[in-house]
Design a protein around this motif. Sequence first.
Motif, PDB file in Angstrom:
ATOM      1  N   GLY A   1      -7.842   1.289  -1.782  1.00  0.00           N
ATOM      2  CA  GLY A   1      -9.190   1.821  -1.789  1.00  0.00           C
ATOM      3  C   GLY A   1      -9.806   1.869  -3.157  1.00  0.00           C
ATOM      4  O   GLY A   1     -10.979   1.561  -3.321  1.00  0.00           O
ATOM      5  N   ARG A   2      -9.032   2.250  -4.164  1.00  0.00           N
ATOM      6  CA  ARG A   2      -9.661   2.602  -5.430  1.00  0.00           C
ATOM      7  C   ARG A   2      -9.331   1.708  -6.624  1.00  0.00           C
ATOM      8  O   ARG A   2     -10.197   1.446  -7.446  1.00  0.00           O
ATOM      9  N   SER A   3      -8.088   1.251  -6.697  1.00  0.00           N
ATOM     10  CA  SER A   3      -7.675   0.627  -7.963  1.00  0.00           C
ATOM     11  C   SER A   3      -8.415  -0.673  -8.238  1.00  0.00           C
ATOM     12  O   SER A   3      -8.846  -1.362  -7.321  1.00  0.00           O
TER      13      SER A   3
ATOM     14  N   HIS B   1     -14.402  -3.885  -3.757  1.00  0.00           N
ATOM     15  CA  HIS B   1     -14.103  -3.029  -4.899  1.00  0.00           C
ATOM     16  C   HIS B   1     -12.792  -3.471  -5.531  1.00  0.00           C
ATOM     17  O   HIS B   1     -11.766  -3.511  -4.872  1.00  0.00           O
TER      18      HIS B   1
ATOM     19  N   ARG C   1      -3.959   4.267  -1.311  1.00  0.00           N
ATOM     20  CA  ARG C   1      -4.792   4.710  -2.428  1.00  0.00           C
ATOM     21  C   ARG C   1      -5.230   3.523  -3.281  1.00  0.00           C
ATOM     22  O   ARG C   1      -6.390   3.398  -3.637  1.00  0.00           O
ATOM     23  N   GLN C   2      -4.278   2.663  -3.581  1.00  0.00           N
ATOM     24  CA  GLN C   2      -4.661   1.570  -4.487  1.00  0.00           C
ATOM     25  C   GLN C   2      -5.562   0.558  -3.779  1.00  0.00           C
ATOM     26  O   GLN C   2      -6.408  -0.065  -4.413  1.00  0.00           O
TER      27      GLN C   2
END
Lengths: 508, 510
Positions: B126-128, B104, B123-124
Motif C-alpha cells: 500500500g505505502r512503500s 503508488h 503495508r508495503q
Amino acid sequence: MSDFPFLSVLTGAPLVGALVVAFLPRTKPELAKRVALGWSVVVAAFAVALWIAYDAGGDRFQFRESYTWIPAWNAKFTFAVDGIALVMLLLIAILVPLVILASWHDADASKRSVPVYFALLLALESTMIGVFAAADVFLFYVFFEIMLVPMYFLIGSYGGHQRQYAAVKFFLYSLVGGLFMLAAVVGLWALGGKTFDWQSLLSAEFATNTERWLFLGFFVAFAIKAPFFPFHTWLPDAGGAAPAGSAALLVGVLDKVGTFGILRYCLPLFPEASRWFAKYALAIALIGIIYAALLAVGQNDLKRLVSYTSIAHFGFIGIGIFAFTTQAGTGAVLYMVNHGLATGLLFLVVGMFVARRGSSLVSDFGGAGKLVPALAGVLFFAGLASLALPGTAPFVSEFLVLLGTFKVNEPVAVIATAGIILAAAYVLWMVQRTTQGTLNPALKTVDGMRKDLSLREKVVVAPLIALILLLGFYPKPVTDVINPAVQATMQDVVDNPDPAPAVTEAAP
Amino acid sequence: MDNLSLPKIDYAAVAPMLILFGVACLGVLVEALLPRSVRRSVQLVLALAGLVAAFVMVVLQSDKRILTAGGAVAVDGPTLFLQGAIILLGLMALLLVGDRSLEHGGAFVAQAAITVGSDADRRQAGRSQGATEIYPLALFALGGMLLFVAANDLLTMFVALEVFSLPLYLLCALARRRRLLSQEAALKYFLLGAYASAFFLFGVALVYGFAGGVEFGTIHDAVRESDRSTVLLFGGIALLAIGLLFKAAAAPFHVWTPDVYQGAPTPITGLMAACTKVAAFGALLRVLYVAFDGAAWDYTPILGGIAVLTMLVGAVLAVTQTDIKRLLAYSSIANAGYLLVGVLALSKDGLSSTMFYLVAYGFTVIAAFAIVTLVRDADGEATHLSRWAGLGRRSPLFAGIFTFILLAFAGIPLTSGFIAKFAVFGAALDSGEAWLVIFGVITSMLLAFPYLRVVVMMWLSEPGESTPSVSIPGGMTAAALMIGVVATLVLGVAPAPLLDLTANAAEFVR
C-alpha cells in the motif's frame, strides 16, 4: 491537363475528408453528414473530370504517376488507369454520395459516434479508389488489405443482427485470401526480377509450375473477395449484417476488386496458368450461378437474399472473364458496372424497407405496395434490373457475356442461361411476397410504413434508375472505354480473342 | 612468458558497453550512499543519461568494422545496428520501468524478501516506494546484451549470456502486485535459463573439441578444413542452438515464455520481449552466419523445422489464451518463428530483414505492453481479456492505439509489422526456402484470429460492470507509448531509411 496528378488526388481526397469528418464534434451529427456528403460530391465531380480527360482511343494506361516509396524493393507509388479501372472509379465516385445520403439515419440508432460512421465511409472510398488506381503490385496489395479495416468497423460497429460474427468472418476470410496473395506477391517479386511494376512484370517468365502456384495465390484471394463458389459463405453474413449503405458498397464495389484483380493481375501476368485453369474457373463460376440462385430462392431474409443474387451474378462475370473472348470480357466488365448500379439500388431500396419495418424478414412484409406504392415500385424496378430485363443495363452485359461465351464454349453458355430463369424466380417471388398480395395486418401498426419515399430517398434512387435505363439503351460510352482494355487483356492470354462466328467458319 | 602482453583494446569501440556497465556500478554506489528519498530520481536520470551516452557512442562510430579485445569482440555493422536497437528499446522500456504515476510507488515491490501475504507485505504494497535497485539491474542486463551481440568467441558470448540473464531473473521477481506469480515466474525462468546456459556451455566444449578454439574465425576455418569427427561439430551446434533458441523463445524451448511474461512486472516483460529478443537473435545470427556458415546445408532443415514448429505453437496456442500478457507471449513466440525464417535465408537479405524485423517488432511490442500497464483497476492491471470488453467505448483513444498495434502484429499494411514480414518472407523465398514462407503465411492466418478477438472484445462488445477504464498515463509511459506507435506507423509507411540502414549494416567481420 494530363500532368495534373489526377489519381493521387482522387485517392487522397476522400481520406482527407474522412479525417476532417472524424474529428467533427460528436454532438453535431448533422454537420458531419453534410460535410461528408459535400465532400463525396466534390470527389464525384472530380471523377467525372477524370472521365472527360480520359482519351478513349488513346494509350491503354493513362494518368500515369510514379513516386519513389521503398527503393530497396523497387516498390513505388505508381498510379495509372486503363478503361476497366476508370469505369470502376466512376462507379465508386457515383455510388458513395448516394450511399451517404441513403445512410443518413443509419448510424443514429446506434450508440456509437455518427461522425465516425461517415468518416469510415469516406475512408473506405479512398481505399477502394486506391486499389483500382494502383499500377504497382505492392501498392495494390497494400490497398487490398487496408480496405478491410474500414469495412470491418462499418459492419462490426454499425451493423444489425449478428454483426460481430459477420464482421469477424468477413475479416478473416478476406485476410486469409490476402495472405495467400501475400505469398504470391513475395514470390512474384523474388522470381520476377525484383520489381513490383505491373508493366515490367508483364515480360517476366516463370517456370510452368511456379506460374501456376503464383496464379493460384492471386486467384484464391480474388475468388474469396469476389466471391466465387465455394468461398462465398462470408458474403450473405456480411451483407445481411452490414448497414444497407455499406452493404451496397460491399457488393457493388468492394467485391469487384476480386474480378478486377483477376482481369488485371491473374490473366496478363500468368497467361499460361490462366489458360490451364480456365476450365476449372468456368466450372466454379457455373456452380456459383446455379447454386447461389437456388439458395436465393429459399431465403427469407431480404438482405441475405440480395447477397445470394449477387453471388450468382458474379458467376456470370467469372464466365465472361474466363471465356477469353473480347466480347464476353467486355460483357463481364460492363456487368461489373451494371451490377454495381442495379444491386446497389436493390440494396438501398431493401434498406429503406428494412428501416421502415425494423425487420429484414420477407415474412414480416406482404402487400407492402398498398402502403408505400412508390417505394414498392422502385423495388420492382430494381428487381427487374437485377434479373436483367431487356431495357435495363444488366441485360446488355449479360447478353454480351453469353454471346461471347457461346462462340467458344456452347455448353457453358447454355447452362449459364438456366441461371437467368432462376433469377426471374427469386426476384419475382421476392417482389411478390413483400409488396404484392393481401396486406399483412401487422404492417399497418408500424409507423414507418405509412411514409412513402421522402425527398432524400428520391434523390438517392433517381440517379441510379436513370443510369440503369440510360446504359440499358445506350451502353456505348462505357463500352468504348472498356473495350480496348479488355481486348488488350484477352490478347495477353489468347492469340485470337475475337473469333469469327461459327457460321462463317462453316461457309465454304 | 616474456612476450605475454595485454591485448590491444579499441576503447571507443567498446565504449557503449563500458558506459552501461560503469553507470550500473555507479548505480550500486548510489544505492549504498544516497538517502532513500533521492535515490529514485538520481538512479533514473543516471540510467537514462547512460543509455543516451551509449547510443551517442554507437552512432559516432557507425563506420567502424574491427575486431578488438584480442578478437573477443567484433564491432561491425550488425553489432552497431543491434546495439543501437537494444539501447533505444531499452530506453523505452526504462521509461516504463521508471513511471510511478500509475500506481503508488511504481510497478516494483520495495522489499522482495518479505513473505507474501503477511501484514508487512500488505503495508508495503500500500505505502512503500518501489525498489530502486532495478535501475542498475536493468543496466547490467542491457550492457550484457550489448556484449552478447558483439561477442566474437563462444566464451565471451557465454559470459555475456550470464551477465544479461541473471539481472533479468531478479527483475522478474519484483512485481508489486501478484507477487507469488511473479516469484514463481522468476524461479521458473532462473531454473530453465540455468539449464539452457548449461547446454550452451556444453556445446562450447564440443565445438572446442572439434575446432580447437572458440573464436568464430577459427571455427569457421575448422568447419571448412578440419578432418575431425563431425559428430562433435553437429553436437556442438545443437547444444549451442538450444541455449540461444531458449533465449529467443523458439519452440520447443519456449515453455517458460508465457509464465514469465505473465508473472514479470509488465515493464520488465516489455524489456524482455523487445531487448532480449534482439540480443538472442543477434547472437544467433552471428553464430550461424560467421562461425557455422560452412555447415549450413546440414543444419538448415532442422532449424527450419524448429521455425515451423515455433510459428505453429505460437499461433495455435495464442488462439486459446484468455490473458492479454499470455496472448502477447505466444504472439512473441510466433514472431520468433518469423524471425527464424529470416535468419534461415542465410543471405545478406536474410540478415538485413531479420534486423529490420527485430527493430520493428521491438517498438510495437513495447507499445503494446505500455498499453497493458494502463488498463487497470483497484487490484492493479486488469489482464484478463474478458475485462477488456467494451474498452473502445470507455477509452476510444487507447483502444484505437491498441487496435493499431494489434493490426501491426497481424501484418496489415501501413504498419511496420507488414513491412517486416514482407522483408523476411522475401529474403527466405529468394534463398529458395519457399516451404518456410508457406508455413509463415498459414500461421499468420491462424495468428490473426487472437488479435482480432481482442479487437472485437474492445470495440464490438458492450462494456461490462467490471470493465476498467484506462488510466491516464504518466509522462514517461506516454512518451514510450508514443515512440512505439509512431515508429510502428512510420516504419510501415516510409520504411525506406531503416531498410537502407539495415542493408548497409548487413555485413559481419570475421
